[in-house]
Design an enzyme around this catalytic site. Structure first.
Site, PDB file in Angstrom:
ATOM      1  N   SER A  78       0.785  -1.239  -0.104  1.00 17.55           N
ATOM      2  CA  SER A  78       0.055  -0.045  -0.023  1.00 17.55           C
ATOM      3  C   SER A  78       1.165   1.245   0.127  1.00 17.55           C
ATOM      4  O   SER A  78       2.079   1.207   0.509  1.00 17.55           O
ATOM      5  CB  SER A  78      -0.920   0.093   1.290  1.00 17.55           C
ATOM      6  OG  SER A  78      -1.456   1.144   1.551  1.00 17.55           O
TER       7      SER A  78
ATOM      8  N   TYR B  72      -1.664  -1.244  11.001  1.00 19.14           N
ATOM      9  CA  TYR B  72      -1.807  -1.475   9.275  1.00 19.14           C
ATOM     10  C   TYR B  72      -0.591  -0.750   8.636  1.00 19.14           C
ATOM     11  O   TYR B  72      -0.209  -1.384   7.720  1.00 19.14           O
ATOM     12  CB  TYR B  72      -3.147  -0.754   9.020  1.00 19.14           C
ATOM     13  CG  TYR B  72      -3.467  -1.104   7.664  1.00 19.14           C
ATOM     14  CD1 TYR B  72      -3.723  -2.209   7.042  1.00 19.14           C
ATOM     15  CD2 TYR B  72      -3.174   0.025   6.621  1.00 19.14           C
ATOM     16  CE1 TYR B  72      -4.206  -2.414   5.677  1.00 19.14           C
ATOM     17  CE2 TYR B  72      -3.465  -0.008   5.262  1.00 19.14           C
ATOM     18  CZ  TYR B  72      -3.852  -1.113   4.740  1.00 19.14           C
ATOM     19  OH  TYR B  72      -3.973  -1.377   3.313  1.00 19.14           O
TER      20      TYR B  72
HETATM   21  N1  LIG Z   1      -8.651  -0.859  -1.470  1.00 19.05           N
HETATM   22  C1  LIG Z   1      -7.701  -0.102  -1.402  1.00 19.05           C
HETATM   23  O1  LIG Z   1      -7.842   0.867  -1.523  1.00 19.05           O
HETATM   24  C2  LIG Z   1      -6.324  -0.878  -0.894  1.00 19.05           C
HETATM   25  C3  LIG Z   1      -5.063   0.094  -0.963  1.00 19.05           C
HETATM   26  C4  LIG Z   1      -3.967  -0.377  -0.472  1.00 19.05           C
HETATM   27  C5  LIG Z   1      -3.823  -1.638  -0.254  1.00 19.05           C
HETATM   28  N2  LIG Z   1      -5.020  -2.380  -0.140  1.00 19.05           N
HETATM   29  C6  LIG Z   1      -4.547  -3.886   0.272  1.00 19.05           C
HETATM   30  O2  LIG Z   1      -5.301  -4.619  -0.760  1.00 19.05           O
HETATM   31  C7  LIG Z   1      -5.484  -5.915  -0.287  1.00 19.05           C
HETATM   32  C8  LIG Z   1      -7.310  -6.028  -0.492  1.00 19.05           C
HETATM   33  O3  LIG Z   1      -7.764  -5.069  -0.328  1.00 19.05           O
HETATM   34  P1  LIG Z   1      -9.420  -4.742  -0.370  1.00 19.05           P
HETATM   35  O4  LIG Z   1      -9.678  -3.083  -0.471  1.00 19.05           O
HETATM   36  O5  LIG Z   1      -9.741  -5.401  -1.608  1.00 19.05           O
HETATM   37  O6  LIG Z   1     -10.084  -5.403   0.767  1.00 19.05           O
HETATM   38  P2  LIG Z   1     -11.547  -6.041   1.065  1.00 19.05           P
HETATM   39  O7  LIG Z   1     -12.322  -5.562  -0.081  1.00 19.05           O
HETATM   40  O8  LIG Z   1     -11.718  -5.992   2.395  1.00 19.05           O
HETATM   41  O9  LIG Z   1     -11.236  -7.433   0.934  1.00 19.05           O
HETATM   42  C9  LIG Z   1     -10.484  -8.234   1.532  1.00 19.05           C
HETATM   43  C10 LIG Z   1     -10.221  -9.668   1.410  1.00 19.05           C
HETATM   44  O10 LIG Z   1      -9.291 -10.413   2.092  1.00 19.05           O
HETATM   45  C11 LIG Z   1     -10.240 -11.435   2.951  1.00 19.05           C
HETATM   46  N3  LIG Z   1      -9.804 -11.556   4.172  1.00 19.05           N
HETATM   47  C12 LIG Z   1     -10.056 -11.002   5.102  1.00 19.05           C
HETATM   48  N4  LIG Z   1      -9.443 -11.304   6.404  1.00 19.05           N
HETATM   49  C13 LIG Z   1      -9.338 -12.625   6.161  1.00 19.05           C
HETATM   50  C14 LIG Z   1      -8.810 -13.647   6.811  1.00 19.05           C
HETATM   51  N5  LIG Z   1      -8.717 -13.849   8.163  1.00 19.05           N
HETATM   52  N6  LIG Z   1      -8.563 -15.007   6.227  1.00 19.05           N
HETATM   53  C15 LIG Z   1      -8.937 -15.021   4.857  1.00 19.05           C
HETATM   54  N7  LIG Z   1      -9.230 -14.012   4.165  1.00 19.05           N
HETATM   55  C16 LIG Z   1      -9.413 -12.833   4.634  1.00 19.05           C
HETATM   56  C17 LIG Z   1     -11.566 -11.211   2.436  1.00 19.05           C
HETATM   57  O11 LIG Z   1     -12.346 -12.343   2.516  1.00 19.05           O
HETATM   58  P3  LIG Z   1     -13.315 -12.617   3.601  1.00 19.05           P
HETATM   59  O12 LIG Z   1     -13.818 -11.849   4.390  1.00 19.05           O
HETATM   60  O13 LIG Z   1     -14.237 -13.686   2.847  1.00 19.05           O
HETATM   61  O14 LIG Z   1     -12.423 -13.616   4.651  1.00 19.05           O
HETATM   62  C18 LIG Z   1     -11.496 -10.321   1.527  1.00 19.05           C
HETATM   63  O15 LIG Z   1     -11.684 -11.403   0.260  1.00 19.05           O
HETATM   64  C19 LIG Z   1      -5.456  -5.758   1.121  1.00 19.05           C
HETATM   65  O16 LIG Z   1      -4.172  -6.492   1.436  1.00 19.05           O
HETATM   66  C20 LIG Z   1      -5.346  -4.156   1.281  1.00 19.05           C
HETATM   67  O17 LIG Z   1      -4.417  -3.911   2.554  1.00 19.05           O
HETATM   68  C21 LIG Z   1      -6.140  -2.120  -0.602  1.00 19.05           C
END
Ligand SMILES: NC(=O)c1ccc[n+]([C@@H]2O[C@H](COP(=O)([O-])OP(=O)(O)OC[C@H]3O[C@@H](n4cnc5c(N)ncnc54)[C@H](OP(=O)(O)O)[C@@H]3O)[C@@H](O)[C@H]2O)c1
Length: 182
Positions: A141, A154
């Site tokens: 990130s 985080y």
């Molecule tokens: N969105 C952004 O703007 C952004 C920016 C920078 C970095 N990121 C990074 O990108 C990644 C995805 O982000 P996102 O925004 O797509 O998040 P999201 O929409 O909240 O999705 C998170 C995913 O991780 C899974 N997850 C969470 N806890 C888990 C656990 N205990 N075991 C297995 N799976 C788990 C969730 O599935 P379940 O709930 O079904 O388990 C879901 O599929 C993360 O690492 C985040 O830090 C995102």
């Protein structure tokens, strides 16, 4: 069994993970989809198999459990699969002052964002090195580039992911295996 390359995507039940899975499927990868929400994984499996003619499998798993990565690895071995691309996408954040934060949520965050990512990498990269072909994509990130008051854990996990990925990319130079931080 299909001759396609196969990718393992964690956190594939929604958000960026599901989108990355869609991109990989459109490029012809078979998929192993990992997250906790089995119904969402099954729905994505059907969507991707129908749209792209690839083979997708769902493996429901809570990566906040200690050694959950070993269960994923055992699943891959048990199903006779070979992983060509590892996408360590699962992750979550939390906000608030650290000294009042729920301890178990902070611990689970480190377990999912850092430990599971590291353990999956440790398990799945050696066979790639042996085959001299493979890739790992780790979700970092912009939070990796600074300290993050009120999201301290985080931000620290994402700094870990960036540092770890850059170091591994260097260690693996010339092996045919790439490591990328997104
Ligand atoms: N969105 C952004 O703007 C952004 C920016 C920078 C970095 N990121 C990074 O990108 C990644 C995805 O982000 P996102 O925004 O797509 O998040 P999201 O929409 O909240 O999705 C998170 C995913 O991780 C899974 N997850 C969470 N806890 C888990 C656990 N205990 N075991 C297995 N799976 C788990 C969730 O599935 P379940 O709930 O079904 O388990 C879901 O599929 C993360 O690492 C985040 O830090 C995102």
């Amino acid at each position: 069994m299909s001759e396609n390359l196969r990718a393992l995507v964690t956190g594939a039940s929604g958000g960026l993970g599901a989108e990355i899975a869609r991109v990989l499927a459109s490029e012809g990868f078979d998929l192993l989809l990992v997250a906790r929400s089995e119904p969402k994984l099954q729905a994505l499996k059907v969507e991707l198999e129908t749209a792209h003619g690839i083979e997708a499998q769902a493996f429901p798993c809570d990566l906040s459990r200690e050694d959950a990565a070993l269960d994923v690895y055992d699943c891959v071995l048990g199903r006779g699969m070979c992983i060509d691309a590892l996408v360590n996408n699962a992750g979550f954040g939390d906000s608030g002052v650290f000294h009042e934060a729920d301890w178990f949520r902070q611990r689970d965050m480190v377990q999912v964002n850092v430990i599971a990512l590291m353990q999956l990498t440790r398990l799945f990269v050696p066979p790639m090195v042996k085959r001299r072909c493979g890739m790992a994509l780790n979700l970092s990130s912009v939070a990796a580039f600074s300290a993050g008051p009120y999201m301290s854990v985080y931000y620290a996990t994402k700094a870990y992911v960036l540092s770890f990925s850059e170091a591994l990319a260097e260690e693996l130079r010339g092996t045919g295996v790439t490591v990328t931080a997104l």
